[in-house]
Each structure stands twice: as C-alpha cells, then as structure tokens.
Design a protein around this motif. Structure first.
Motif, PDB file in Angstrom:
ATOM      1  N   ARG A 121       0.835  -1.278   0.106  1.00  0.00           N
ATOM      2  CA  ARG A 121      -0.023   0.065  -0.151  1.00  0.00           C
ATOM      3  C   ARG A 121       1.072   1.089  -0.047  1.00  0.00           C
ATOM      4  O   ARG A 121       1.916   1.243   0.547  1.00  0.00           O
ATOM      5  N   ASP A 122       0.179   2.348  -0.300  1.00  0.00           N
ATOM      6  CA  ASP A 122       0.960   3.484  -0.365  1.00  0.00           C
ATOM      7  C   ASP A 122       1.044   3.837   0.930  1.00  0.00           C
ATOM      8  O   ASP A 122       0.178   3.883   1.573  1.00  0.00           O
ATOM      9  N   HIS A 123       2.294   4.638   1.338  1.00  0.00           N
ATOM     10  CA  HIS A 123       2.241   5.095   2.706  1.00  0.00           C
ATOM     11  C   HIS A 123       3.548   6.160   2.652  1.00  0.00           C
ATOM     12  O   HIS A 123       3.945   6.642   1.748  1.00  0.00           O
ATOM     13  N   ARG A 124       3.560   6.923   4.121  1.00  0.00           N
ATOM     14  CA  ARG A 124       4.349   7.934   3.982  1.00  0.00           C
ATOM     15  C   ARG A 124       4.666   7.911   5.683  1.00  0.00           C
ATOM     16  O   ARG A 124       4.173   8.114   6.411  1.00  0.00           O
ATOM     17  N   PHE A 125       6.182   8.189   5.657  1.00  0.00           N
ATOM     18  CA  PHE A 125       6.661   8.458   7.319  1.00  0.00           C
ATOM     19  C   PHE A 125       7.145   9.501   7.002  1.00  0.00           C
ATOM     20  O   PHE A 125       8.359  10.157   6.471  1.00  0.00           O
ATOM     21  N   HIS A 126       6.667  10.844   7.712  1.00  0.00           N
ATOM     22  CA  HIS A 126       7.302  11.953   7.690  1.00  0.00           C
ATOM     23  C   HIS A 126       7.716  12.581   9.068  1.00  0.00           C
ATOM     24  O   HIS A 126       7.239  12.545  10.105  1.00  0.00           O
ATOM     25  N   HIS A 127       9.098  12.697   8.910  1.00  0.00           N
ATOM     26  CA  HIS A 127       9.733  13.129  10.184  1.00  0.00           C
ATOM     27  C   HIS A 127      10.283  14.598  10.165  1.00  0.00           C
ATOM     28  O   HIS A 127      10.693  15.143   9.379  1.00  0.00           O
TER      29      HIS A 127
END
Length: 364
Positions: A121-127
C-alpha cells in the motif's frame, strides 16, 4: 481518505498540526499518540472533533505496531521529541532515548507493517526535525540549505541529527517512503512555557526578570507555527519521497530584538486594556512602567549556537511554500493568546517546574 498517526500530537507543534489538519482535511482519520510527559497536554486538543488520543510511548513497539494495524494507518507524522536544549545539557539521556531510540522503534514498526507484511500500500513516514542539526553560522555565512553538512552542537541537536540519519537510512536501505522537514524556531499558541516567547510573556506578566544569555545577539529565524503546519502539508501532498525540505519563517532576528518586541507589545496591551492591571498587578506595565526594566543579562549557556538561518528556496520552488505570517503582528497575536489563556498555561505548570521555568532562560 488518509489515516494519520501523529506522534507527539498533544505537544506544541503537534497539537497545532492536528488542529490545522482537521480544519483542512475533515474526512481524514486522526490518531494522536503522546506520552503525555510534562510538555504534552490533552487540553491543547480541546475542541478538536473526530480525533483519538492514545497515551503511550513511541518506544513501545508493541503499542505502535498494534495501532498501525488496528487503525490501518497509512501516514505517520512524527513530532514526538524531547526538544529543550537547556534540559539536554543537564540530562541528555532522555533525548537519546526518545529522539533516537523512539524514532528507530517507529521506523521498525512502520517497516514491519508497510513493507514486511507485503501489503504494497501507499504510505508515508514524515519526520519533523530542526535547523539545529546544521550547527551554527557566522554573521556572513550563507543560510542552512538541505545540503549543509550536519554539525550539531548540543545533545538535543545531536539526537535529532541521529534520528534524521535513521529516517534516511530506512528509505535507502529498505525502501520506506519517507520525507523530512527541518524547521526554524516556532512560535504561537500552546507552546510549553519553557521556550523563550511563552516563558518571557509569563515572566513579564508576573514582574519576574527576563534573563538574557550572553549579549542576547544570538540570531534565529522565527516561524509562526501555522506556517510550519502548512509547509508540512505541502511536503505530505507534493514532496518527493526520500527528500528533505527546510521550512523557515523569513524573520531572522537576534534574541534581544524578540525580547524588545515582547516588551513593547505587553506595554501596548496594558495601555489598551486597563483591566489587565488587576489581573497581573506585579507586571511593570500594570503601573505604567516599561516591561523592558525586567531585562537582565546572565552568563551564556555552554555551546550556545550563534546564528541559525534557513534557505527555503527548495520548498518554495518545488512546492510553492511561502511564509504568510509576518513576525511582529503574529507575535502580537501570540502574546495576546497567552494573556487570554492564563487557565491553559497555569494548568500545564506544576509547582516545582513553575519555579524552575521562572528562574531560567529557555531560548533555543
């Protein structure tokens, strides 16, 4: 519809982001994870509809993993951090534990859920990081850009630098879809009163000293928190995977300039609202005196960086970011918020910490 996990979402920038995102993305699901340490405050989320707040530690891998699975999270916005430089000098262990170990645990759990289980699946980890990872600048040096070499000078900055590197590594090694933003000094509502602006507003209202480190000429770029939230929104929506973006406010000011602005604003407010003299009788402004008489100069703190400045051309050119909040007027807006919300900041300060805050300068 996105499903966001916002770590540290009951803190200063995190709670402002939650408010910002809920207003602009009403269909999205928002889950807040916060350890509710001294700087986390559920009251900062009062009135925000349709969010779930879980009290827990980002170092608790079982908890993080279960939240990702049960809520089917597709986006992590990672604010959770120890962020006070003075505290990191006095006790760096908590900064290593939360900022490095905690970030690594989040990354491990995100990798396990989004990559190892093969969901595709599409995902994002924004730090969310800081300009302090770049170290310090001389007066004529060019501003920090995304290619500036890291040179952290405090335990806090070093811990954030390490977390930035871990986020980068998880992208390049495992293919985790990450972005990172490095911001300048934030100001605005709901900031815990250990940082310069809320601390000095509260000290001034109570007639306490405004202790200034060294000569007060340490320069910072000041970013209104809503502009920061808007920058993160742009990175989440249009930022390139694996990239870093510097977010600044375009207001490069010496600490003493900020403090002078604060003194003038408080004096003007008391003149406009005579009833404040009854609420805050110890304030010099309550007696028609200048708040600036509270300024005192104290020994500089160890390793105090001289100047930070943000080169934000990348986020401007690629994503269209422009800070929209001019410092002096939005500082006045912030100052008025603290005056009008004494109940909030009184509640978040316990007796022992209130005394410590009153006695110490807390500029980044």
């Amino acid at each position: 519809m996105a499903r966001l996990l916002v770590t540290g979402g009951a803190g200063f920038i995190g709670s402002n982001f939650v408010r910002f995102w809920r207003e602009r993305h009403r269909a999205d699901e928002l889950l807040v994870l916060d350890a509710m340490t001294y700087a986390g405050n559920a009251a900062s989320l009062d009135g925000v509809e349709g969010i779930n707040l879980v009290e827990g530690d980002i170092r608790d891998g079982n908890l993080v993993g279960s939240l990702l699975r049960e809520r089917n999270i597709d986006t992590i916005v990672h604010f959770a951090a120890e962020s006070h430089v003075d505290r990191s000098i006095l006790g760096p262990d908590a900064f290593i534990d939360t900022n490095i170990v905690g970030t690594h645990e989040l990354l491990k759990q995100a990798k396990a859920f989004w990559l190892d289980q093969g969901s595709g699946r599409d995902h994002r980890f924004h730090h969310v990081s800081t300009d302090e990872v770049y170290g310090t600048l001389g007066g004529e040096d060019p501003a920090f850009s995304e290619t500036t070499a890291y040179a952290p000078n405090s335990p806090y900055a070093a811990s954030k630098a390490a977390s930035d590197h871990l986020v980068r590594a998880y992208h390049h090694t495992y293919g985790l879809a990450v972005t990172t933003s490095n911001c300048s000094n934030n100001y605005g509502p709901y900031q815990f009163p250990e940082k310069l602006i809320p601390l000095f507003i509260i000290n001034a209202l109570h007639g306490r000293s405004l202790p200034i480190y060294g000569d007060g000429m340490q320069i910072r770029d000041w970013l209104y928190v809503e502009d920061h939230c808007r920058g993160i929104e742009l990175v989440l929506e249009r930022g390139k995977i694996g990239e870093c973006y510097n977010i600044g406010g375009g207001a490069e000011l010496a600490n003493v300039e900020v403090i002078d602005t604060l003194c003038r604003s408080i004096d003007a407010l008391f003149a406009d609202v005579p009833a404040l003299a009854e609420r805050f009788p110890d304030a010099p402004a309550a007696r028609g005196q200048d708040t600036s008489q509270l300024k005192t100069y104290v020994t500089d703190r160890p390793g105090h960086d001289r100047r930070y400045a943000i080169d934000e051309r990348k986020i401007r050119s690629e994503l269209g970011y422009v800070p929209s909040r001019e410092f002096e007027s939005w500082f006045d807006h912030t100052m008025r918020w603290y005056v009008e919300n004494e109940t909030w900041w009184s509640a978040v300060l316990d007796g022992s910490y209130r005394n410590w805050v009153a006695a110490n300068y807390a500029s980044r």
